[in-house]
Every structure is written in C-alpha cells, then in structure tokens.
Design an enzyme around this catalytic site. Structure first.
Site, short mmCIF file in Angstrom:
data_model
loop_
_atom_site.label_atom_id
_atom_site.label_comp_id
_atom_site.label_asym_id
_atom_site.label_seq_id
_atom_site.Cartn_x
_atom_site.Cartn_y
_atom_site.Cartn_z
CG ASP A 68 -4.36 2.68 10.77
OD1 ASP A 68 -5.33 3.36 11.16
OD2 ASP A 68 -4.41 1.96 9.76
NE ARG A 116 -2.73 1.13 3.55
CZ ARG A 116 -3.67 1.24 4.50
NH1 ARG A 116 -4.94 1.44 4.16
NH2 ARG A 116 -3.35 1.14 5.77
#
Length: 532
Positions: free
Chosen positions: A446, A166
């Site tokens: 996150d 990603r």
C-alpha cells in the site's frame, strides 16, 4: 469537471455519477459542513505544528518523552471499558473498500475487517463514494452482489468479521468537496459520511462503530479526534463514548506520546496498533537529515531489533497498563502461485512473525490476504487461548529514549536501492490508475511501501551514503539505476501495460521527490493532484 452547488458554501467538484447523490444528500452535506466549520482550523494549526517540530529535528534535536506530561505517564488511570464485540481481535484483515473486497474480507474467517479509505485506497472520488455506499449496504443487509463480468455471486455469510473503518489522516484533503472556499479534510469526510449513514443502523444490530485513526503525531491531534467523536455523537443523538477508536502508532513522534494519546481519547479508545511500515517511513522522514540515523537496506530493518523492537514492546506495556489492546503489525505476504517452495518460505516467515507478536503480549495481528488468516489464527489460538492478553503487563520492559531511536545494523546495497526504485514506481503508477492495494513481488503493498522507498532513496542521496562496496549514492547513480529498473519493469509487465499505463508520470514524480533538496511530507499530496 463541473462545480455543483450542493448547499450554501458547499461545492462538489466532481461530475455526478454512481450513488453520489444518495451519499452526498443534503442532510449528509450539512453534517459534513458542520464538522468542517467546527474543526478544520484546528486541524490546519496542528499540521503547522508538525512543520515547526520538524525544524527542531532538522537542527539536531532528538525526540524524547515530554516533561510537561510526566504526570499523565505516571498517573494511575485506565481507558473506558471495551465493548463486548471488540474484546477478541486476534486476526484482523485489511483492504480497500470496493464491494468484492468487503464481502470477501468479511467472509475470510478473520475476527475483524478494517475497511480502509486510507493507504489501501486510491482517493479517486468515485472510489470514496462507492466505498461509503458499500458500507451503507453492509448495514442495510444488501451487500450481496453478482459480478457482471463473471456471473459469480458474492454473499455475506452468517458470522462475518467485525467491521472497523480507517479514514484518511489529518494531512490529506478531500479536494472534491469545498466548503467556504476550503478543501475539506479527508479525515472528516470519511468519518463523517460513515457515521452519518451507518452508525445508528450498526448500533441497532448491537455493533460498535469503530475506527482506526492513522498518522497521528501528538496528543493534541488525538484530542482533536476526541472532540470530533464527542460532537458527532451529540449531533447524531447517540450516547457519549459510543464511537471507539484504535490509534495506529505509525509515526515517530506519536511513539513518544502513547500514554498521552490514550489519555486524550480515554472515553473513546480501545487500543493502539504497531503500524510498522509507516513507522519506518516516519523514522526516516523525521530524522532523515541526521547522519547518525542513516538507514541500512529496508530488509535489515526487522521488528525484532533496534527501534522497531523497542517501540513495539513499549506499546504493549503502555496499552495493557491502561486497559487497552496492543495490536500487532501487518503480514504483507500473499500466496506465491506456481512455486510451492517460495510459498512455504513466505508462510514460514508469517508464522514466525506472528509467534513473536503473540509471545510478546500482543492482543491480535494484521494480515493482508485471506490465505494468511488460518496461519495467524492458529498461532494466536495456540499462544493466546483467551480473548486477549490484557493481563500480560510486561513490567519487565524498560525502554529509554535512546533505545527508541536505535538504528538497525546492516548493509546498504545497490540491490536495496534498485528494489526501492522498482517497487516505489510500480505502486505509484497503480495508485494513479485508482488502485491502492497492489500485489508486487509476492507482497500486498500500500502507500506506506512507496513512502519508505522514496524516503530512503532521498536520505541516501541527501547524506551521500556509501554502499557496501564503497560507492557513494549520487544523482547520476540514481538516474542510471532508475532507467535500468524501469526497463526491467517494462519487461515484467509487458510493453502494452507499461506504455499504456501511467508510468511516465509515476517515474517523474518518484524522481522529482527523490532528488528534491527538501523532503516532501507525503508523496500522496502531490500525487493526489494527478488523479481525477
């Protein structure tokens, strides 16, 4: 920091170190510069379009399916065939790109590991370079290592998880690389270095260079990624359609353009994913000034209800109609050490969530910790014995634009406010120290968590929300609660860690963004200026 001229028009604004010279060699820099010069202008134009759309939403316009692309939604078309190594993705584990994490995740028993240069990695330049070097080593067969501190050996097992990568979103720059006077796109930097160093080696092993694309907001942003993929394939001399993507549907505007995003990327895409945490953040960000969308406590916004349920069902139906995977969302729970009852409760929640996803028709799911892999795998093995559920068409699903923005019912509480403050500041503080995936109160957090926290606080303050006890959320209440929660955090982490960390900067940033008159698009943009 020094500015080192790497090539004509290219400057590296970082001290040399580690494997920087290897990863940013002359040929790699030339490849990055080509990507920047071809695509950065369009990237910036697309970001400006986001701002223009936001003005309309702030003025009261509601999101809707686009009339001008009705023919795409109504058309009979499918995405390109899915490569064999991506046909079964029942359990995916995600995490940052440090060496230990990569080896452990590849060995975790998950079907897929998503190496994350985005929300789970703090973008210190050393982190980004090290991550690229680690992935290069994975395909060179040299990822094994011995921890110098403990002497423990980390070695890749014989049947590792499929690797996906990603890159950062279109909005994030890589400020350490300047090309023709402009900071490079973090997206193009992360993607470009990976395919330059790894794509051919990976393909020689019969594996597909596959990516998760975050934070897209429109079909035009998907079109740009498609152009980047196609150009990179030509430049590297690999066949068209060699690179594959799964797009995270984690913004409210993108959820109204799922067919269109699949169509724009149809030669390169294999699926969409329910990025649930960022989706909540985007919902608040895009509709945050409209009192009709005043949110309850974050704990009340569950996947089985209201706008989250509507978008997840529409995602399954849309993807399967087009021959693409519909991936489920993250289970952020981590083992609760020393409390068997709390641990059982957490894992019971994970199991129920995964059963909901598998029963609804998702083709796989995400977990944040290796201990959750067996739980998710048991559920999907039991409810999805075949490789995927592309045959589950969900023709029963009928989702309207109104259902896509239906707000959850629930209370707004002082506890909810305080939790946002406590979690948001702790995450930002860790991020500033270089950690992007942070265990906080038995969840692996996150950047999306911090974004939800400060977005909701901003909305409650901006709209003068009332709590369940009738009190209005005011700047004075916010400041008092923030001070109290930071004393609590200081007690939890210890005075030495608190005073010796970066809490002062994190508190100031969270406070300034929460109390600002206008909503900042991403907290990672101003926070980025505070690291290395």
């Amino acid at each position: 920091m020094t500015a080192l001229s790497a090539a004509a028009g290219i400057k590296i604004r970082a001290e040399p170190g580690g494997r920087q010279a290897e990863i940013l060699n002359a040929d790699a820099l030339a490849f990055l510069a080509d990507l920047h010069r071809r695509f950065n202008r369009e990237r910036l134009e697309l970001l400006a379009r986001r701002a223009e759309r936001q003005k309309l939403l702030d003025a009261g316009q509601l999101p809707d399916f686009l009339p001008e692309t009705k023919s795409v939604r109504d058309g009979d078309w499918k995405v390109a065939p899915i490569p064999e190594d991506l046909l079964d993705r029942r359990v995916e584990i995600t995490g940052p790109v440090d060496r230990k994490m990569i080896v452990n995740a590849l060995n975790s028993g998950a079907t897929v590991f998503m190496a994350d240069f985005e929300d789970a990695t703090s973008p210190m330049f050393a982190n980004m370079i090290e991550g690229q070097a680690n992935l290069k080593d994975r395909w060179a067969g040299s990822i094994d290592f011995t921890d110098p501190a403990t002497g423990k050996v980390y070695a890749l097992k014989s049947n590792p998880a499929v690797l996906m990568v990603r890159p950062r979103g279109w909005h994030l720059p890589e400020r350490h690389v300047v090309i023709d006077g402009e900071e490079m796109s973090g997206s193009l930097f992360d993607f470009g270095l990976y395919v330059f160093h790894c794509a051919k080696t990976q393909m020689a092993e019969g594996a597909t260079p596959a990516f998760y694309l975050p934070k897209l907001e429109s079909r035009l942003e998907a079109r740009l990624w498609n152009e980047v993929f196609s150009h990179a394939e030509r430049a590297l001399g690999v066949g068209p359609g060699s690179f594959k993507a799964t797009v995270l549907i984690e913004t409210l505007p993108a959820a109204f353009e799922m067919d269109e995003i699949l169509h724009e990327l149809r030669d390169h895409i294999v699926g969409l994913n329910c990025g649930r945490w960022d989706y909540i953040f985007s919902f608040i960000k895009r509709l945050g000034k409209n009192r009709a969308f005043l949110t309850p406590d974050r704990s009340a916004m569950t996947m089985g209800k209201a706008f989250l349920n509507a978008y997840s069902l529409l995602l399954i139906k849309t993807c399967h109609r087009r021959g693409a995977f519909a991936m489920g969302g993250m289970a952020a729970q981590i083992p609760v050490k020393g409390d068997a009852h709390a641990n059982d409760e957490a894992f019971t929640k994970v199991r129920a969530d995964k059963e909901r996803e598998a029963s609804a028709g998702h083709d796989g799911t995400w977990v944040a910790h290796p201990d959750l892999v067996p739980i998710a795998k048991e559920v999907f093995d039991r409810l999805m014995p075949q490789a995927n559920q592309l045959s589950v068409m969900r023709e029963d699903v009928r989702v309207t634009a109104a259902e896509m923005i239906e707000i959850h019912q629930g209370k707004r509480t002082e506890d909810g406010l305080r939790e946002n403050l406590r979690v948001g500041v702790q995450y930002i503080e860790a991020w500033l120290r270089g950690r992007g995936a942070v265990p906080i109160y038995n969840l692996m957090e996150d950047a999306a968590t911090a974004e939800i926290s400060r977005a909701q606080v901003w909305q409650w303050l901006h709209l003068k929300a009332k709590l369940d006890d009738g009190r209005e959320v005011t700047p004075a209440m916010f400041r008092d609660a923030l001070a109290g929660e930071m004393e609590r955090v200081r007690g939890e982490v210890g005075a030495a860690a608190f005073d010796g960390g970066r809490f002062k900067e994190a508190i100031a940033l969270f406070s300034d963004m929460s109390l600002a008159d206008e909503f900042e698009e991403f907290l990672t943009l101003p926070a980025y200026r505070l690291i290395d």
